[in-house]
Design an enzyme around this catalytic site. Structure first.
Site, short mmCIF file in Angstrom:
data_model
loop_
_atom_site.label_atom_id
_atom_site.label_comp_id
_atom_site.label_asym_id
_atom_site.label_seq_id
_atom_site.Cartn_x
_atom_site.Cartn_y
_atom_site.Cartn_z
N SER A 40 4.07 2.37 8.47
CA SER A 40 3.73 1.31 7.50
C SER A 40 4.91 1.09 6.61
O SER A 40 5.90 2.07 6.12
CB SER A 40 2.60 1.79 6.25
OG SER A 40 1.28 1.74 6.91
N ASP A 60 1.26 -7.57 2.20
CA ASP A 60 1.45 -6.22 2.17
C ASP A 60 2.93 -5.92 1.99
O ASP A 60 3.55 -5.40 2.76
CB ASP A 60 0.85 -5.49 3.36
CG ASP A 60 0.55 -3.95 2.89
OD1 ASP A 60 0.92 -3.54 1.79
OD2 ASP A 60 -0.27 -3.35 3.69
N HIS A 102 0.84 -1.30 -0.03
CA HIS A 102 0.12 0.05 0.09
C HIS A 102 0.87 1.33 0.06
O HIS A 102 0.47 2.32 -0.34
CB HIS A 102 -1.05 0.00 1.18
CG HIS A 102 -0.53 0.40 2.58
ND1 HIS A 102 -0.22 -0.67 3.45
CD2 HIS A 102 -0.37 1.40 3.04
CE1 HIS A 102 0.30 -0.09 4.53
NE2 HIS A 102 0.25 1.17 4.55
#
Length: 731
Positions: free
Chosen positions: A666, A216, A81
């Site tokens: 992230s 991810d 992402h």
């Protein structure tokens, strides 16, 4: 009942928050060396404090996420992402890398990640508090400009080499300032991204939820000129050679292991006042959630059965949906735990302490609350007008007009974002609009904002004048005329406007430029008021924070600054948690969970080759038999540790730990006790979302991609042997 709940929560903070709470500045690591050792961290605290050494010099920022070097050829790993913009930038209807994934088998196959993509390597962090805050004027607006001038002067001196980007960041609400120097890599390329059915398996339904089964991860590569120096994208650039890169421990971690996370967390509000939390809880967050939902509904409706439009707005949908889920989690968390009440009791304890130890700060607190009340009133007044300027075309026109205005000043006097140092990124954003803008979608989103603005009492005459033009026709028709007449949708036209004088804007017939010129005096006056309040807060908040720090130290509470997108380190343990009464969530998920969840319908639509490999139990060397030792610090509190745990016998997909993270973390590398890569941070559990305001050790958990799943995907599913060969694996 409420008082009892609050007291229990305060007791929890006092007895346990010291264990894992803290987004620490690297230079603070020696201060907590004993805690690190107790958590199973074997790498020396002094090594973690040294940004020129392994592993910290392998950690890089993306500007909005974190990543890390994992090979001597500039290979970088981050979240799927986080690389979404690069994937979207290269996706077309004929090769939709969002849905199908992408793998470059050779360097020649790697593709440009986009004109605005950058890697930032932090090389030094220097305390410049004295240079920024010494001899400041007392008048608020003058104080604001004095601080900004001091910061800009330090930045200019730091950026004598154009390959570096510097910033002077505020810590503890202006009590301290640090000069941060970063090397900029301007040529970033996409190397390997799994399909959406892997990278975002579970989509928004699983977002912030656990158990999770998301792959991810994505690999990028840093390129430089042939002379080894950073350069703009060019086909003959060569891979960057980092000073170090992370070793990857192919054995991963097990429950109870100590781990570190290093990255660039975005923003927390743990030192904010209860009044600020109450305002966010009762007004700001509900307004934002409603706003984001309307945006998502429009994009979903207009991009349905329109793949080209869906690709253009995929990045916006992903980020907006994530913000929406987080807001819902915050609001649910406030219902589950009376955090306002907890903060009020904490503030009362501080006030009682201050009466004896720092009585002068109580006047600062009173002034701070007055300023915050004024700030809240203005937020409520201006919200709908601010949203009414959310057209991509209007924002482009406004930024170009502001660029022209600022160019009339000496560079040192220009506003941040409009100086010579900002020109390359300014141009990159103008170019990137080509792949993320559609006139019909922008018009629909803007119409929604304008209608909301018209249905509330706080109006702006200049905007109302535009809305009144040709009001014999429906507003949608009048907006359509603006989009038909403007030429700002053309990239070359946008770039050409960067070189035009202010007078050209004031004489332009372009409808968006005309509106930007008309609104500028209003927005400029608002900005001036914001700067004045900022100047006032720059006196009240630091004095308050200085007393808070003294109070926390006296009570043996951790003292670290709120997150502010600068490099931080957190430590913790691989551990599950009790998410509800009688519901314990174990720290690892495995491949079979993907099969159980898969429905072949988005977002639970894993690729066939992945499902086939799982069904065939083609685990290879990545299979793990044992992940749960009999003696665990947390699990043994809830289940018997005397009996043997059943064998895991699969490949771990995701795992939990108690490290302290937030947005911006992230893509952050999860390191074992020896500083080796064992996973990638990508999310938090739903119950932990309120940690931006209040850290509760018992339920705060972060979610990570297990490096064994990444290696298994590369080995058994996508045949990325060329990339595996680049990695330094510890087996």
């Amino acid at each position: 009942m409420r008082k009892a709940l609050c007291f229990a929560s305060l007791l929890l903070v006092a007895t346990s928050a010291h264990a894992n709470e803290g987004q620490w500045q690297p230079h603070q690591m020696p201060e907590i060396a004993d805690q690190l050792k107790q958590s199973g961290i074997r790498i020396a605290a002094n090594d973690l404090a040294d940004l020129s050494q392994y592993p910290m010099n392998a950690v890089v920022g993306l500007g909005y996420c974190t990543a890390s070097f994992v090979s001597p050829k500039g290979l970088v790993v981050t979240n799927h992402h986080c690389a979404y913009r690069a994937i979207q930038y290269n996706s077309r209807q004929q090769h939709n890398y969002i849905q199908d994934g992408f793998l470059a088998n050779t360097l020649a196959d790697e593709v440009h990640a986009g004109p605005s993509e950058r890697l930032y390597i932090t090389e030094s962090v220097t305390d410049v508090s004295k240079q920024v805050t010494e001899n400041l004027p007392s008048e608020p607006l003058k104080r604001y400009y004095a601080i900004q001038d001091n910061r800009k002067a330090l930045i200019k001196e730091c950026e004598s080499d154009e390959n570096y980007r510097c910033a002077v960041s505020s810590f503890h609400s202006g009590l301290e300032y640090y000069l941060i120097k970063q090397l900029i890599i301007r040529d970033v390329r996409l190397v390997y991204a799994p399909p959406m059915g892997v990278g975002a398996f579970g989509g928004d339904i699983d977002n912030y939820e656990y158990p999770r089964h998301a792959g991810d991860f994505t690999f990028l590569r840093a390129y430089v000129g042939k002379d080894g120096k950073p350069a703009a994208y060019a086909e003959d650039n060569v891979p960057y050679t980092p000073k170090s890169f992370l070793k990857i421990n192919a054995k991963g971690v097990k429950a109870g292991d100590g781990v570190l996370v290093a990255g660039y967390p975005g923003a927390t509000q743990r030192y904010r006042r209860a009044s600020e939390l109450k305002f966010a809880k009762e007004w700001l967050y509900p307004q934002q959630a409603n706003h984001y939902q309307k945006q998502l509904d429009i994009i979903d409706r207009m991009s349905f059965d329109n793949e080209a439009l869906a690709i253009k707005y995929a990045g916006q949908v992903a980020s907006t949906a994530n913000r929406m889920k987080k807001l819902n989690g915050l609001m649910d968390g406030f219902k589950a735990t009376d955090i306002v009440g907890i903060k009020e009791q904490q503030q009362q304890a501080f006030s009682d302490w201050a009466k004896t130890n720092a009585p002068a700060v109580l006047d600062d607190v009173a002034q701070l609350e007055k300023l915050l009340a004024d700030k809240r009133e203005r937020q409520q007044t201006n919200l709908f007008f601010d949203n009414a300027q959310n057209s991509a075309m209007l924002k482009t026109a406004a930024n170009l007009y502001r660029w022209a205005i600022e160019q009339q000043k000496p560079d040192a006097e220009r506003e941040p974002g409009f100086q010579q140092r900002d020109e390359k990124m300014f141009v990159a954003r103008l170019k990137r609009l080509d792949t993320s803008y559609d006139a019909s979608m922008d018009k629909a989103l803007w119409l929604m904002e304008l209608e909301a603005y018209q249905n509330q009492p706080h109006r702006v005459a200049e905007l109302d004048a535009m809305l009144a033009e040709g009001d014999d026709k429906p507003l949608e028709e009048r907006l359509q005329a603006m989009y038909t007449l403007t030429r700002l949708s053309d990239s070359n036209t946008r770039l050409d406007w960067m070189n035009k004088p202010v007078q050209a804007f004031q004489q332009s017939a372009d409808p968006f430029i005309r509106l930007a010129v008309a609104l500028y005096p209003v927005t400029n006056e608002q900005e001036k008021r914001e700067k004045t309040v900022w100047g006032e807060l720059s006196k009240a908040r630091p004095a308050y924070m200085q007393a808070i720090i003294a109070f926390n130290k006296e009570n043996n509470k951790p003292v670290y600054p709120d997150a502010n997108r600068t490099l931080r380190i957190s430590y913790g343990t691989v551990d599950g948690y009790m998410s509800a009464d009688a519901l314990y969530k174990q720290p690892f998920t495995k491949l079979e969970g993907i099969l159980a969840k898969n429905t072949d319908v988005e977002p639970f639509n894993a690729p066939k080759k992945l499902l086939d490999a799982i069904k065939a139990k083609d685990y290879g060397e990545h299979m793990v038999s044992e992940l749960y030792p009999q003696k665990q610090s947390f699990l043994c509190r809830f289940i018997s540790c005397d009996s043997q745990q059943p064998p895991f016998n699969s490949v771990p997909v995701n795992f939990l730990s108690s490290v302290d993270t937030t947005g911006g973390n992230s893509g952050s590398p999860i390191l074992n006790g020896d500083g080796e890569l064992v996973g990638l941070n990508f999310d938090s559990t739903y119950e932990a979302i309120t940690k931006d305001w209040y850290f509760n050790e018992e339920i705060t958990r972060a979610i990570h991609v297990d490096i064994r799943y990444v290696l298994w995907m590369m080995d058994k599913v996508d045949n990325a042997q060329n990339l595996i060969d680049e990695l330094e694996l510890v087996k």
